[in-house]
Structures are given as structure tokens and as C-alpha cells.
Scaffold this motif. Structure first.
Motif, PDB file in Angstrom:
ATOM      1  N   GLU A 153     -19.110  12.558 -41.601  1.00  0.00           N
ATOM      2  CA  GLU A 153     -18.784  13.576 -40.609  1.00  0.00           C
ATOM      3  C   GLU A 153     -17.824  13.028 -39.548  1.00  0.00           C
ATOM      4  O   GLU A 153     -16.913  13.715 -39.103  1.00  0.00           O
ATOM      5  CB  GLU A 153     -20.071  14.084 -39.945  1.00  0.00           C
ATOM      6  N   ARG A 154     -18.037  11.791 -39.146  1.00  0.00           N
ATOM      7  CA  ARG A 154     -17.161  11.209 -38.132  1.00  0.00           C
ATOM      8  C   ARG A 154     -15.751  10.992 -38.671  1.00  0.00           C
ATOM      9  O   ARG A 154     -14.770  11.164 -37.953  1.00  0.00           O
ATOM     10  CB  ARG A 154     -17.734   9.881 -37.636  1.00  0.00           C
ATOM     11  N   LEU A 155     -15.655  10.569 -39.944  1.00  0.00           N
ATOM     12  CA  LEU A 155     -14.329  10.378 -40.529  1.00  0.00           C
ATOM     13  C   LEU A 155     -13.593  11.713 -40.651  1.00  0.00           C
ATOM     14  O   LEU A 155     -12.377  11.783 -40.426  1.00  0.00           O
ATOM     15  CB  LEU A 155     -14.462   9.715 -41.901  1.00  0.00           C
ATOM     16  N   PHE A 167     -13.980  19.117 -33.645  1.00  0.00           N
ATOM     17  CA  PHE A 167     -14.064  18.439 -34.935  1.00  0.00           C
ATOM     18  C   PHE A 167     -15.296  17.552 -35.087  1.00  0.00           C
ATOM     19  O   PHE A 167     -15.761  17.336 -36.198  1.00  0.00           O
ATOM     20  CB  PHE A 167     -12.797  17.616 -35.161  1.00  0.00           C
ATOM     21  N   ALA A 168     -15.858  17.041 -34.000  1.00  0.00           N
ATOM     22  CA  ALA A 168     -17.024  16.167 -34.108  1.00  0.00           C
ATOM     23  C   ALA A 168     -18.331  16.941 -34.066  1.00  0.00           C
ATOM     24  O   ALA A 168     -19.297  16.558 -34.731  1.00  0.00           O
ATOM     25  CB  ALA A 168     -17.005  15.115 -32.999  1.00  0.00           C
ATOM     26  N   VAL A 169     -18.392  18.027 -33.293  1.00  0.00           N
ATOM     27  CA  VAL A 169     -19.623  18.834 -33.208  1.00  0.00           C
ATOM     28  C   VAL A 169     -19.276  20.318 -33.328  1.00  0.00           C
ATOM     29  O   VAL A 169     -19.475  21.089 -32.385  1.00  0.00           O
ATOM     30  CB  VAL A 169     -20.395  18.549 -31.901  1.00  0.00           C
ATOM     31  N   PHE A 226      -8.619  23.902 -40.855  1.00  0.00           N
ATOM     32  CA  PHE A 226      -9.148  22.616 -41.305  1.00  0.00           C
ATOM     33  C   PHE A 226     -10.599  22.747 -41.759  1.00  0.00           C
ATOM     34  O   PHE A 226     -10.991  22.226 -42.812  1.00  0.00           O
ATOM     35  CB  PHE A 226      -9.047  21.585 -40.179  1.00  0.00           C
ATOM     36  N   HIS A 227     -11.416  23.433 -40.966  1.00  0.00           N
ATOM     37  CA  HIS A 227     -12.834  23.568 -41.321  1.00  0.00           C
ATOM     38  C   HIS A 227     -13.017  24.408 -42.583  1.00  0.00           C
ATOM     39  O   HIS A 227     -13.929  24.164 -43.374  1.00  0.00           O
ATOM     40  CB  HIS A 227     -13.612  24.177 -40.161  1.00  0.00           C
TER      41      HIS A 227
END
Length: 375
Positions: free
Chosen positions: A31-33, A75-77, A174-175
Motif C-alpha cells: 500500500e505504501r509503495l 494516496f496513502a489513506v 489512478f485509484h
């Protein structure tokens, strides 16, 4: 994250290392990448697109600093209520406007910064677009110098709103490509029988009013959607039940003499097997004997020469899976049986709702008063 305590490492040193442990629930390296890649593409393209639309030069900053903080949330949460499209666009724009208003009426920059951020929080709260980077947008509007002052009341819209809209648009794309749920929407379970009753899984255990009462007692604000919180608690209940009764596997309770049919068979043959054996789910096999789907009387109601066009996607499990892990599937109002398969997708057994109900009944405590049997 749990770390083993070495005999050579004292408790105080162990606690110091825990300060560097991830505090974000559910965070994984993958997820972080993905978040890093998304921020790289989105921030870069936001600057490029803004420069293409309005040109470059000291008169117009291509991208304002709060967009970096917005990208972290986006993007992170992406499941956070603070990272939804309206939160990003509305929060940044409205906060920048509050900062401009504060700077216009208050000449002392120190006082203006405090007033601007305070007004931004209030305005975002009332407009339901609370977004932490909005505080930075308000500060930028107050302390941005001659460039921001030159744009005046246009600054909240160009570049702040423009940057925010581009960033959100790129985030949506992107998502979608990375198959993440954004904008984050929690789908409520519906009664598939089209009655006003709650779904079967929602009739026991805690309810929405219990979640509201717990939040009121704790008297704190949590960065999680209320519906997500309920979904999480339901999963916690299920995992606790699986852990407590994990010794019962699918192999222990499955029916092994499975009635199945080939994919080239006629619908009448499938109906005959369903009615003869009094079953609701009939596995369908390919010529090599591998599971490809299931059919029931509902799927067979249409007119087809073979059952190939009536096949539904099967619910499957492995023999070693915990039997109670099938509870969400077999109580969704649609699935009547789970097919147990091996690694080659060959049918090993079948677990019906009745099989699971019988297994759960044996787990009930037997030290209470006997319950009358319904005839």
C-alpha cells in the motif's frame, strides 16, 4: 506491530524502538509503495498541467505547497473521510479563501495567521469538507508574499482550486486503474429478498445505535468513517469466533458425495438433479473434472440449449480453511453452498447452509437450560 523482546534488550529500549513502529492500522508495504507511485505521478502531472494551462513565471506558482499534504492523504489513506474529493477540493479552496479574508482585514501577520487557520477549520467543518492541508492553504494565503497578494481574492481559485481539481482527477484515475475503492463508499448490506427486514447478518450483535452510543461515551473524534467502523467491528467479531473455534475446518463438515454436472449438459438434466436430490446449488465441471461454476433453479429459468450460459461464479474454499470463515458467504442471502476444492480446482466436497448451521449448533454452550425443540 509486535516485536519479540530479546533477553539482552531491556523494556525501556524496547519501548524506544516502538516509537518507530507504524501507527496506521492496516498499513502494508504494498500500500505504501502504491501511495508513493501515485503521489509521484499526480504531483508531477498537476504541475505540468497547471503550467500548460496558465503558463510559467513568478506571477503564478504552478503548484502550491498544501498539495503535497493533500497527496499524502489521497494516496496513502484514500479511505479516510479527510481524503475524499470534496474534502480536498472544498477544504483547500475554502481555507485559502479564509486566509485571504484574514490577511485583507488584519494587517498583523501573526494575528492573521491564527485567525485564518481558525476560520478555515470552522468553515471546513460547517461545509463538511474538513481537510488538514487546508490549514496550510490558509497559512499560504496569509504569508505567501507579493505573488499571493497580487492575485488577491483570485488566489483560492487559481492556483489552489485548480491544483486541487487536477490532483483529485488524477487520483480518481489512478485509484481506478489500481482497483482501489475511491471515492471511498461503504456499500450497506441489503436484504436480497426485497423486504424491509434487516439482512440476516445484521439482526444479531451490535447495531448502528450501539456504535453511536460508544462514540458518545468515548467522546473523541476518530479518522474513520462511521460505516467503516461498523464494518471493522463486524470483522473483528468474525475473526474472534474463528480464532476461538479454528479447529473445525471445512474438511470436517463438508459433504463428500457431491452431485455435479458437466457444462455441456442440458438444463432439464440439471433441474432433474436439483429436484431429485433436494439441493439448491449444483456444481458444474469441465471435461477434465475441474469446477467452473454453479447453477440453481433461478439460473436455469431461462431458455438455453445447454447450461453453459446459466453458470454462476462459485463460492469456493480449501479443506483446511476454518469452517466459521464461511459465515459471511453463506449468510449473504444469495449463496446457498460453498464448494471445497483442491489446488487444481477439483471438487472435494460441498458445504451447505445446513452443514454450517449444524456445526455452529454444536459449538453452543450446553450448560444452560434445555431449549424446547420445534416440531
Amino acid at each position: 506491530m509486535q516485536f519479540p523482546v530479546s533477553p539482552k534488550v531491556g523494556p525501556s529500549r524496547f519501548r524506544r524502538f516502538r516509537l518507530f513502529s507504524p501507527i496506521l492500522a492496516g498499513a502494508t508495504l504494498r500500500e505504501r509503495l502504491i501511495a508513493c507511485l501515485g503521489a509521484l505521478l499526480a504531483i508531477g502531472l498537476t504541475g505540468v498541467i497547471s503550467g500548460y494551462l496558465f503558463g510559467q513565471g513568478p506571477h503564478l506558482p504552478l503548484i502550491v505547497a498544501p498539495m503535497g499534504a493533500s497527496a499524502v492523504l489521497l494516496f496513502a489513506v484514500p479511505a479516510s473521510p479527510l481524503a475524499q474529493p470534496w474534502s480536498i477540493i472544498g477544504g483547500n479552496t475554502i481555507s485559502a479563501l479564509m486566509g485571504i479574508v484574514a490577511a485583507y482585514f488584519i494587517r498583523d501577520p501573526i494575528i492573521a495567521t491564527g485567525v485564518g487557520v481558525s476560520l478555515a477549520i470552522g468553515a471546513m467543518s460547517f461545509t463538511r469538507c474538513l481537510h488538514p492541508p487546508g490549514g496550510a492553504a490558509a497559512l499560504t494565503a496569509v504569508l505567501g508574499g507579493p505573488v499571493v497578494a497580487g492575485w488577491g481574492f483570485l488566489f483560492p481559485f487559481v492556483p489552489v482550486a485548480l491544483n486541487s481539481c487536477i490532483l483529485v482527477g488524477l487520483g480518481l484515475l489512478f485509484h481506478k486503474l489500481s482497483k482501489r475503492n475511491y471515492p471511498h463508499v461503504v456499500l450497506k448490506a441489503e436484504n436480497t429478498h426485497q423486504t424491509i427486514d434487516l439482512p440476516s447478518a445484521a439482526r444479531v450483535g451490535f447495531r448502528e445505535e450501539d456504535v453511536d452510543a460508544a462514540l458518545e461515551v468515548l467522546d473523541e473524534t476518530f479518522d474513520i468513517d462511521r460505516a467503516d467502523l461498523g464494518r471493522l467491528l463486524q470483522q473483528v467479531e468474525l475473526q474472534a469466533a474463528i480464532r476461538s473455534n479454528g479447529k473445525i475446518s471445512c474438511a470436517d463438515i463438508m459433504s463428500r458425495d457431491v452431485i455435479a454436472i458437466g457444462e455441456t449438459s442440458e438444463p432439464d438434466a440439471a433441474r432433474h438433479l436439483l429436484l431429485k436430490h433436494n439441493i439448491r446449488t449444483l456444481p458444474v465441471k469441465d471435461p477434465e473434472g475441474r469446477l467452473i461454476g454453479t447453477v440453481g433453479l433461478r439460473e436455469l429459468s431461462g431458455s438455453t440449449e445447454t447450461i453453459a450460459h446459466a453458470i454462476s461464479r462459485p463460492a469456493v474454499a480449501r479443506p483446511s480453511d476454518a469452517a466459521l470463515s464461511l459465515l459471511p458467504v453463506l449468510t449473504d442471502g444469495r449463496t446457498h453452498a460453498v464448494i471445497v476444492v483442491d489446488d487444481d480446482y477439483r471438487i472435494l466436497g460441498l458445504i451447505s447452509q445446513t452443514d454450517l448451521l449444524s456445526a455452529v449448533a454444536r459449538l453452543l454452550p450446553n450448560d444452560s437450560a434445555p431449549v424446547p425443540v420445534v416440531a
